[in-house]
Design a protein around this motif. Structure first.
Motif, PDB file in Angstrom:
ATOM      1  N   TYR A   1      64.197 -57.263  13.816  1.00  0.00           N
ATOM      2  CA  TYR A   1      64.040 -58.382  12.469  1.00  0.00           C
ATOM      3  C   TYR A   1      62.653 -58.748  11.911  1.00  0.00           C
ATOM      4  CZ  TYR A   1      65.902 -60.937   8.446  1.00  0.00           C
ATOM      5  OH  TYR A   1      66.038 -61.556   7.285  1.00  0.00           O
TER       6      TYR A   1
ATOM      7  N   ALA B   1      74.686 -55.574   4.965  1.00  0.00           N
ATOM      8  CA  ALA B   1      73.340 -56.413   4.306  1.00  0.00           C
ATOM      9  C   ALA B   1      74.409 -57.303   3.048  1.00  0.00           C
ATOM     10  CB  ALA B   1      72.458 -55.640   3.730  1.00  0.00           C
TER      11      ALA B   1
ATOM     12  N   PHE C   1      72.988 -59.765   0.782  1.00  0.00           N
ATOM     13  CA  PHE C   1      71.356 -59.227  -0.662  1.00  0.00           C
ATOM     14  C   PHE C   1      72.182 -58.109  -1.270  1.00  0.00           C
ATOM     15  CE2 PHE C   1      69.117 -59.381   3.736  1.00  0.00           C
ATOM     16  CZ  PHE C   1      67.886 -60.532   3.171  1.00  0.00           C
TER      17      PHE C   1
ATOM     18  N   LYS D   1      74.415 -58.687  11.804  1.00  0.00           N
ATOM     19  CA  LYS D   1      76.202 -58.469  11.121  1.00  0.00           C
ATOM     20  C   LYS D   1      76.795 -57.209  11.327  1.00  0.00           C
ATOM     21  CE  LYS D   1      75.026 -60.357   7.103  1.00  0.00           C
ATOM     22  NZ  LYS D   1      74.030 -60.510   7.326  1.00  0.00           N
TER      23      LYS D   1
ATOM     24  N   ALA E   1      72.231 -54.197   9.506  1.00  0.00           N
ATOM     25  CA  ALA E   1      72.557 -55.520   9.894  1.00  0.00           C
ATOM     26  C   ALA E   1      72.243 -55.811  11.093  1.00  0.00           C
ATOM     27  CB  ALA E   1      72.314 -56.658   8.506  1.00  0.00           C
TER      28      ALA E   1
ATOM     29  N   LYS F   1      69.078 -52.555  -7.654  1.00  0.00           N
ATOM     30  CA  LYS F   1      67.315 -51.547  -7.079  1.00  0.00           C
ATOM     31  C   LYS F   1      68.373 -50.302  -6.813  1.00  0.00           C
ATOM     32  CE  LYS F   1      65.923 -51.590  -2.465  1.00  0.00           C
ATOM     33  NZ  LYS F   1      65.658 -52.279  -1.029  1.00  0.00           N
TER      34      LYS F   1
ATOM     35  N   ASP G   1      68.336 -47.592   6.230  1.00  0.00           N
ATOM     36  CA  ASP G   1      67.897 -49.346   6.388  1.00  0.00           C
ATOM     37  C   ASP G   1      66.706 -49.250   6.525  1.00  0.00           C
ATOM     38  OD1 ASP G   1      68.449 -52.025   7.675  1.00  0.00           O
ATOM     39  OD2 ASP G   1      66.298 -51.873   7.547  1.00  0.00           O
TER      40      ASP G   1
HETATM   41  P1  TMP Z   1      70.021 -58.866   7.297  1.00  0.00           P
HETATM   42  O1  TMP Z   1      70.905 -59.708   6.543  1.00  0.00           O
HETATM   43  O2  TMP Z   1      69.606 -59.538   9.146  1.00  0.00           O
HETATM   44  O3  TMP Z   1      68.564 -59.987   6.871  1.00  0.00           O
HETATM   45  O4  TMP Z   1      69.690 -57.520   7.285  1.00  0.00           O
HETATM   46  C1  TMP Z   1      69.934 -56.780   6.288  1.00  0.00           C
HETATM   47  C2  TMP Z   1      68.586 -55.788   6.985  1.00  0.00           C
HETATM   48  O5  TMP Z   1      69.716 -54.335   5.494  1.00  0.00           O
HETATM   49  C3  TMP Z   1      67.811 -55.736   7.336  1.00  0.00           C
HETATM   50  O6  TMP Z   1      68.030 -54.129   8.291  1.00  0.00           O
HETATM   51  C4  TMP Z   1      66.499 -54.908   6.335  1.00  0.00           C
HETATM   52  C5  TMP Z   1      68.330 -53.925   5.395  1.00  0.00           C
HETATM   53  N1  TMP Z   1      67.643 -54.223   4.195  1.00  0.00           N
HETATM   54  C6  TMP Z   1      67.428 -52.591   3.537  1.00  0.00           C
HETATM   55  O7  TMP Z   1      67.575 -51.705   3.937  1.00  0.00           O
HETATM   56  N2  TMP Z   1      67.515 -52.194   2.189  1.00  0.00           N
HETATM   57  C7  TMP Z   1      67.041 -53.476   1.529  1.00  0.00           C
HETATM   58  O8  TMP Z   1      66.951 -54.111  -0.307  1.00  0.00           O
HETATM   59  C8  TMP Z   1      67.654 -55.606   1.778  1.00  0.00           C
HETATM   60  C9  TMP Z   1      67.527 -56.034   1.250  1.00  0.00           C
HETATM   61  C10 TMP Z   1      68.076 -54.874   3.114  1.00  0.00           C
END
Ligand code: TMP
Length: 391
Positions: free
Chosen positions: A59, A361, A364, A306, A304, A371, A326
């Motif tokens: 991560y 995710a 985000f 999660k 993620a 995007k 990802d």
């Molecule tokens: P997190 O919720 O634990 O922060 O993990 C979010 C995951 O989502 C991380 O592996 C990165 C990925 N991600 C993308 O692939 N594209 C994106 O635009 C964003 C914001 C996150």
């Protein structure tokens, strides 16, 4: 009995255990209990940290614009408001926060070797170690005490909080502040976002619970603010109890009041939460099975940590979600923990024949939906927070 179990998410693999080759996968039972004395929730079977936080940790904190902006704004705020002469960061990951501070007066502690190497190469003295009382004594000998200690999404990873807070007290200067950010228990309960719960989170903190714990170690919370990052977090600002210069702010009182009003200190709230978690599983499987029967292609956006909890708790495999996209290079070309759903890059996976994208995710959502506006034009997003629906 002050400690009562309220949630069992069954057998789970390591949430960040994305694999290139499936072998010797470790499973454990993920369940949580509420401690009505301390007003905290705690994982029942805590894994040794070294299993999760090693030299291949995947991560990256700077993997999203949202987090890069978040840490830049935080660093500027602390610099301007508190003017610290020295800074220590615990769990510095890839340097996304620390890079805003002076290399001569800032040091880092990071147990994952791949990240410790990054910040060391950036010029910050980095202790490639877990945060412990023993380390704090060593640090005080080598560097003296610190005016600002910062830690984001790290304290809730540490099993022994007594040792952790004693170590903080040891290295904090008498007028210094300790600031830490972690996902908020209240926001998790309100949003039924049970996917915040996985091996790396032995704790989910309420402000009331932290206040009780810190008091036992000569530390006091003086302010709290709510953050939107990581699906809803709290920034907790702490001083030494002996420091009478810094006054308690209204933010702390507001949070304690809100938590109490919304039932965070009552076991019944956790029973309600576990019912909502079951309902969320039922609804998510219903929607995914309906999409499957109507031959829709569903993929996951964001592999993620999660999603590991969701997929393994609900039993979601490649027959329901074809693959995950990802942007983390280290995750691409792997399969997801437990359910073995392939992870590919957005370039490879965001292709024309996709119908629905599950927002793994979801924290985000704003950044991702903005995007992907053009790509997602004739497609739908599926989320489970705060309840299962297509958007
Ligand atoms: P997190 O919720 O634990 O922060 O993990 C979010 C995951 O989502 C991380 O592996 C990165 C990925 N991600 C993308 O692939 N594209 C994106 O635009 C964003 C914001 C996150």
């Amino acid at each position: 009995m002050p400690v009562k179990r309220f949630l069992d998410l069954g057998k789970q693999p390591l949430a960040n255990g994305f694999m290139r080759e499936v072998k010797n996968e470790l499973f454990y039972n993920l369940s949580y209990s509420f401690d009505s004395k301390l007003k905290l929730i705690k994982m029942d079977e805590i894994l040794p940290p070294a299993i999760m936080f090693n030299d291949n940790y995947v991560y990256h904190s700077s993997g999203s614009q949202t987090m890069r902006d978040h840490f830049k704004v935080a660093a500027e705020l602390f610099r301007d408001k508190y003017k610290p002469n020295s800074v220590l960061e615990i769990g510095s990951n890839d340097g996304v926060f620390i890079k805003h501070f002076d290399k001569q007066t800032t040091i880092a502690v990071e147990p994952c070797g791949n990240f410790a190497e990054i910040t060391n190469n950036m010029g910050y003295t980095t202790y490639h170690r877990f945060w412990t009382k023993e380390l704090s004594r060593e640090i005080v000998k080598n560097h003296d005490k610190f005016d600002l200690i910062f830690s984001a999404n790290c304290i809730c990873h540490i099993p022994d909080l007594d040792d952790t807070f004693e170590a903080i007290h040891e290295v904090l200067s008498d007028n210094g502040i300790f600031v830490f950010e972690d996902p908020s228990l209240l926001r998790m309960i309100l949003r039924s976002s049970y996917d915040q719960l996985y091996d790396e989170h032995p704790w989910m903190f309420s402000v009331a619970g932290l206040s009780n714990l810190l008091k036992g170690h000569g530390l006091e919370i003086f302010d709290v603010s709510s953050l939107d990052v990581h699906g809803g977090s709290n920034r907790i600002l702490v001083k030494k109890a002996s420091n009478r210069e810094i006054k308690t702010e209204i933010g702390l009182l507001n949070h304690l009041f809100m938590e109490d009003e919304l039932g965070i200190n009552d076991f019944e709230s956790y029973i309600m939460f576990s019912k909502k978690v079951e309902e969320s599983r039922f609804q998510l499987l219903r929607v995914l099975n309906e999409l499957k029967s109507s031959d829709k292609k569903v993929i996951g956006y964001g592999a993620a940590a999660k999603t590991t909890t969701i997929f393994n708790y609900c039993g979601i495999d490649r027959s329901l979600i074809s693959y995950l996209v990802d942007n983390t290079i280290d995750k691409q070309g792997t399969v997801s923990p437990g359910m073995h759903i392939p992870v590919v890059s957005p370039e490879e996976g965001l292709i024309a024949d996709v119908d629905v994208m599950f927002l793994g995710a979801w924290n985000f959502t704003k950044e991702i939906v903005e995007k992907e506006q053009v790509y997602a034009k004739n497609k739908r997003w599926l989320t489970h927070v705060p309840f299962v629906r297509c958007i």
